[in-house]
Design an enzyme around this catalytic site. Structure first.
Site, short mmCIF file in Angstrom:
data_model
loop_
_atom_site.label_atom_id
_atom_site.label_comp_id
_atom_site.label_asym_id
_atom_site.label_seq_id
_atom_site.Cartn_x
_atom_site.Cartn_y
_atom_site.Cartn_z
N ASP A 93 10.43 5.50 -9.98
CA ASP A 93 10.08 6.11 -11.26
C ASP A 93 10.78 7.44 -11.48
O ASP A 93 11.12 7.80 -12.61
CB ASP A 93 8.57 6.31 -11.36
CG ASP A 93 7.83 5.01 -11.68
OD1 ASP A 93 8.51 3.96 -11.75
OD2 ASP A 93 6.60 5.06 -11.85
N SER A 114 0.81 -1.21 0.00
CA SER A 114 0.00 0.00 0.00
C SER A 114 0.85 1.28 0.00
O SER A 114 1.58 1.54 -0.96
CB SER A 114 -0.96 -0.05 1.20
OG SER A 114 -1.89 0.99 1.15
N LYS A 127 -0.61 -4.30 -3.11
CA LYS A 127 -1.92 -3.71 -2.77
C LYS A 127 -1.96 -2.30 -3.33
O LYS A 127 -1.42 -1.37 -2.75
CB LYS A 127 -2.15 -3.69 -1.26
CG LYS A 127 -3.50 -3.08 -0.88
CD LYS A 127 -3.67 -2.97 0.62
CE LYS A 127 -5.00 -2.29 0.96
NZ LYS A 127 -5.06 -0.89 0.51
#
Length: 430
Positions: free
Chosen positions: A308, A297, A322
């Site tokens: 990224d 999460s 998740k």
């Protein structure tokens, strides 16, 4: 309550359901819902209700049946949506604040089995050796086969000092093991930090709570008090997630621009974008992020954003996967809903749901052991009774013990040192 009464109530109940409900974090806007209800299904629902009332072996009151129906509606959507009675609603609030009574374990449903997402640091569960992906078969004398997630959580929670037996099955083992744990008042310390070696810091986040973002900034400032950091290990292993905004705040501590995460859902205000601000405490510190199968999460949001944005090297093993966002909706009777309303995406548009974050460098869990015939030479510091060189020597020894016990952490520290060597080399050559 007669079947005709139930039928007459159904349109009214659906009308009430269209009224926007107050949210804990944001306001829900209405979405277009078809006016035509499936009349045959509504009649079947009323018929089932009536037959249970008339023929079930024990008498069941209307309120219990209706609550069970609502639990079923939410429980069949996904593993994270749930109907919460007043007590369960309060338990969820307590865990978000970081204090509750229990054994210190985060669980979820995976393939219909009650599965450990992660044990929480410094709790009975972690001290007993419970690991991510362990399947819980029994809680005391109760089988978990037909338990809902919330029912299982309630069984494991209780008054401090009380014992609870947990029977688990671990992947790769032939037989289950039963552990007896003593419940404690769990106070989750969200953020810990220390200096591993001169210039190299360690920042551990065990859970994302309301104040985690500010605590991370305080920890980094504290570590930089004596000297600038040459590298930092951000440890998100066995972090089950938590508050979305706190994850954004933590990523923002290392990013001075760019997208951190965005969410998409059916509601207008479920489509949100979170970007970094220019005010950051550690924009240039070389960074390694540790993750594993217990990172879920909000932990995956941070790891995905830093990966990224090419801001950090992510090391360890694949995370939990998740990638959904839940909103907690209080109801007028004191109960609440926990409802999945959106999916979140990393800056490059990757959905983490059921996939997880793949590390840049895969390092499995292990322990560093020195072979007897390794040829390592004896040093002054290895001699019994040698003179101690103040804090520097004790810190070096503590760091060495930590990295020998924790192979992944040791590899992260080595990588940070290598990055600094490469950073300095062009200047030295010039």
């Amino acid at each position: 309550m007669s079947i005709n009464t139930i039928k007459s109530m159904i349109p009214w109940l659906f009308t009430i359901a269209l009224v926007p409900l107050p949210l804990q974090a944001q306001t829900t806007s209405s979405v277009e819902i078809e006016d035509d209800l499936p009349i045959e299904d509504v009649q079947t629902l009323a018929e089932v209700f009536e037959r249970i009332k008339r023929a079930y072996v024990e008498e069941v009151d209307d309120s219990t049946l209706l609550r069970n129906a609502m639990r079923g509606m939410l429980g069949e959507l996904d593993p994270h949506s749930a109907y919460l009675d007043e007590e369960e609603f309060e338990s969820l609030r307590e865990s978000t604040e970081g204090e509750f009574g229990g054994i210190g374990i985060e669980v979820g449903m995976e393939d219909g089995q009650l599965t450990v997402i992660t044990p929480i640091d410094d709790t009975p569960a972690s001290e007993a050796g419970i690991q991510a992906r362990d399947v819980i078969l029994r809680i005391d004398d109760t089988s978990t086969d037909n338990l809902s997630l919330q029912e299982a959580v309630e069984l494991m929670r209780g008054d401090p000092g009380e014992d609870v037996e947990i029977t688990i099955m671990r992947n790769g083992e032939d037989s289950p093991r039963t552990l007896t744990l003593t419940r404690e008042n769990i106070r989750v310390e969200s953020v810990k930090h220390e200096i591993l070696e001169e210039g190299y810091g360690y920042l551990r986040i065990s859970q994302f709570q309301n104040r985690t973002g500010s605590q991370v900034q305080e920890a980094i400032t504290d570590m930089q008090e004596d000297a600038p950091l040459e590298g930092l290990v951000l440890d998100l292993r066995n972090n089950p997630g938590g508050v979305l905004q706190s994850a954004v705040d933590v990523a923002d501590a290392f990013l001075d621009s760019g997208l951190i995460v965005y969410t998409e859902g059916r509601l207008e205000d479920s489509d949100r974008r979170f970007s970094a601000s220019s005010d950051t405490v550690a924009a240039d510190v070389p960074l390694v992020v540790l993750i594993n199968g217990g990172s879920a999460s909000a932990a995956e949001i941070v790891a995905g954003a830093l990966q990224d944005q090419r801001r950090a090297v992510v090391m360890g093993t694949d995370s939990f996967g998740k990638g959904s966002v839940q909103q907690v909706m209080p109801l007028g009777n004191g109960d609440g809903l926990k409802l999945t309303t959106a999916l979140y995406y990393t800056p490059d548009g990757r959905s983490i749901q059921a996939r997880g974050i793949e590390p840049d460098v895969e390092v499995v869990r292990g322990r560093l052991e020195v072979a007897e015939d390794s040829g390592l030479q004896l040093r002054e510091s290895d001699l019994e009774g040698h003179l101690i060189n103040g804090n520097e020597e004790s810190e070096r020894r503590r760091s060495g013990e930590r990295t020998r016990e924790d192979y992944q952490l040791g590899e992260a520290l080595n990588l940070l040192k290598a990055l600094n060597v490469l950073e300095r080399r062009p200047a030295e050559d010039g």
